[in-house]
Motif scaffolding. Structure first.
Motif, short mmCIF file in Angstrom:
data_model
loop_
_atom_site.label_atom_id
_atom_site.label_comp_id
_atom_site.label_asym_id
_atom_site.label_seq_id
_atom_site.Cartn_x
_atom_site.Cartn_y
_atom_site.Cartn_z
N GLN A 194 0.83 -1.20 0.00
CA GLN A 194 0.00 0.00 0.00
C GLN A 194 0.86 1.25 0.00
O GLN A 194 2.04 1.20 0.31
CB GLN A 194 -0.90 0.02 1.24
CG GLN A 194 -2.09 -0.91 1.16
CD GLN A 194 -3.08 -0.67 2.28
OE1 GLN A 194 -2.72 -0.17 3.32
NE2 GLN A 194 -4.32 -1.05 2.04
N VAL A 195 0.24 2.33 -0.40
CA VAL A 195 0.91 3.62 -0.40
C VAL A 195 0.21 4.51 0.63
O VAL A 195 -1.01 4.47 0.76
CB VAL A 195 0.89 4.25 -1.80
CG1 VAL A 195 -0.53 4.43 -2.31
CG2 VAL A 195 1.64 5.57 -1.81
N GLN A 196 0.99 5.26 1.37
CA GLN A 196 0.42 6.19 2.35
C GLN A 196 0.15 7.53 1.67
O GLN A 196 0.98 8.03 0.89
CB GLN A 196 1.38 6.41 3.53
CG GLN A 196 1.35 5.29 4.55
CD GLN A 196 1.94 4.00 4.02
OE1 GLN A 196 3.04 3.98 3.50
NE2 GLN A 196 1.20 2.90 4.15
N LEU A 197 -1.02 8.08 1.95
CA LEU A 197 -1.47 9.30 1.32
C LEU A 197 -1.82 10.34 2.38
O LEU A 197 -2.48 10.01 3.38
CB LEU A 197 -2.72 9.03 0.46
CG LEU A 197 -2.63 7.89 -0.56
CD1 LEU A 197 -3.99 7.63 -1.18
CD2 LEU A 197 -1.60 8.21 -1.63
N VAL A 198 -1.40 11.57 2.15
CA VAL A 198 -1.71 12.65 3.08
C VAL A 198 -2.27 13.83 2.30
O VAL A 198 -1.58 14.39 1.43
CB VAL A 198 -0.46 13.10 3.86
CG1 VAL A 198 -0.82 14.25 4.80
CG2 VAL A 198 0.13 11.94 4.66
N GLU A 199 -3.52 14.18 2.62
CA GLU A 199 -4.16 15.31 1.95
C GLU A 199 -3.90 16.61 2.71
O GLU A 199 -3.73 16.60 3.93
CB GLU A 199 -5.68 15.11 1.86
CG GLU A 199 -6.12 13.86 1.15
CD GLU A 199 -6.45 12.72 2.09
OE1 GLU A 199 -7.22 11.83 1.70
OE2 GLU A 199 -5.91 12.73 3.23
N SER A 200 -3.91 17.70 1.97
CA SER A 200 -3.79 19.03 2.57
C SER A 200 -4.51 20.04 1.69
O SER A 200 -4.81 19.75 0.53
CB SER A 200 -2.32 19.42 2.74
OG SER A 200 -1.67 19.48 1.49
N GLY A 201 -4.77 21.21 2.28
CA GLY A 201 -5.33 22.30 1.50
C GLY A 201 -6.79 22.60 1.75
O GLY A 201 -7.33 23.55 1.17
N CYS A 236 2.17 11.43 -1.65
CA CYS A 236 2.21 9.97 -1.59
C CYS A 236 3.59 9.50 -1.10
O CYS A 236 4.59 10.16 -1.35
CB CYS A 236 1.92 9.39 -2.97
SG CYS A 236 0.44 10.07 -3.73
N SER A 237 3.58 8.35 -0.45
CA SER A 237 4.81 7.86 0.16
C SER A 237 5.75 7.19 -0.82
O SER A 237 6.88 6.86 -0.47
CB SER A 237 4.47 6.87 1.29
OG SER A 237 3.77 5.75 0.77
N ARG A 238 5.27 6.98 -2.05
CA ARG A 238 6.13 6.38 -3.07
C ARG A 238 5.74 6.92 -4.43
O ARG A 238 4.75 7.64 -4.57
CB ARG A 238 5.99 4.86 -3.05
CG ARG A 238 4.62 4.36 -3.42
CD ARG A 238 4.57 2.86 -3.45
NE ARG A 238 4.78 2.27 -2.13
CZ ARG A 238 4.73 0.97 -1.89
NH1 ARG A 238 4.47 0.13 -2.87
NH2 ARG A 238 4.94 0.51 -0.68
N CYS A 252 -8.17 11.44 -0.89
CA CYS A 252 -7.29 11.02 -1.97
C CYS A 252 -7.27 9.49 -2.04
O CYS A 252 -7.27 8.82 -1.00
CB CYS A 252 -5.89 11.55 -1.70
SG CYS A 252 -4.67 11.15 -2.97
N ASN A 253 -7.25 8.97 -3.24
CA ASN A 253 -7.24 7.52 -3.46
C ASN A 253 -6.16 7.15 -4.46
O ASN A 253 -5.97 7.85 -5.46
CB ASN A 253 -8.61 7.07 -3.96
CG ASN A 253 -8.62 5.61 -4.39
OD1 ASN A 253 -8.41 5.31 -5.57
ND2 ASN A 253 -8.85 4.72 -3.46
N ALA A 254 -5.50 6.06 -4.18
CA ALA A 254 -4.52 5.51 -5.11
C ALA A 254 -4.87 4.05 -5.35
O ALA A 254 -4.93 3.26 -4.41
CB ALA A 254 -3.10 5.62 -4.54
N SER A 288 -5.66 2.45 -1.77
CA SER A 288 -5.17 3.12 -0.58
C SER A 288 -5.89 4.45 -0.45
O SER A 288 -6.19 5.10 -1.46
CB SER A 288 -3.65 3.37 -0.69
OG SER A 288 -2.95 2.16 -0.81
N TRP A 289 -6.14 4.84 0.81
CA TRP A 289 -6.90 6.06 1.07
C TRP A 289 -6.16 6.96 2.05
O TRP A 289 -5.52 6.49 2.97
CB TRP A 289 -8.26 5.72 1.68
CG TRP A 289 -9.19 5.00 0.77
CD1 TRP A 289 -9.33 3.65 0.63
CD2 TRP A 289 -10.12 5.59 -0.14
NE1 TRP A 289 -10.28 3.37 -0.31
CE2 TRP A 289 -10.78 4.54 -0.81
CE3 TRP A 289 -10.46 6.90 -0.47
CZ2 TRP A 289 -11.78 4.77 -1.78
CZ3 TRP A 289 -11.44 7.12 -1.43
CH2 TRP A 289 -12.08 6.06 -2.07
#
Length: 117
Positions: free
Chosen positions: A1-8, A24-26, A95-97, A106-107
């Motif tokens: 999985q990939v870690q996602l962080v939203e902002s804004g 995204c972490s990758r 955010c979704n990947a 991943s969310w």
């Protein structure tokens, strides 16, 4: 999985603009379809916009012409520029990947957008 962080996210008046970012972490350039979803208060989560690995883009009808999704592969990020915001756009934006090979989703944890005067 990939870690996602939203902002804004934040509070904006009707007609205003916000730019959401998802870090995204990758690398996401070759294996992930990226999407922005939103969940209005008391409603189900819905797709807002998506962008594939080949930069094919789609938008939900309510946001066409107002929102723009884009990738920043150098920063492993995907952005959502939101213009002409309306009260109906108030929601938590996620955010979704989606990995195009495994199908794993991943969310991020979401960022709140409130459109109000």
């Amino acid at each position: 999985q990939v870690q996602l962080v939203e902002s804004g996210g934040g509070l904006v008046e009707p007609g205003g603009s916000l730019r959401l970012s998802c870090t995204c972490s990758r690398s996401i350039s070759s294996a992930y379809t990226m999407g922005w979803y939103r969940q209005p208060p008391g409603k189900q989560r819905e797709l807002v916009a998506s962008i594939t690995v080949r930069d094919s883009i789609s938008y939900a009808d309510p946001v066409k012409g107002r929102f723009t999704i884009s990738r920043d592969n150098a920063r492993n990020a995907v952005n959502l520029q939101m213009n002409s915001l309306q009260s109906e756009d108030t929601a938590v934006y996620y955010c979704n990947a989606k990995n195009v090979y495994s199908g794993i989703n991943s969310w991020g944890k979401g960022t709140l957008v409130t459109v109000s005067s």
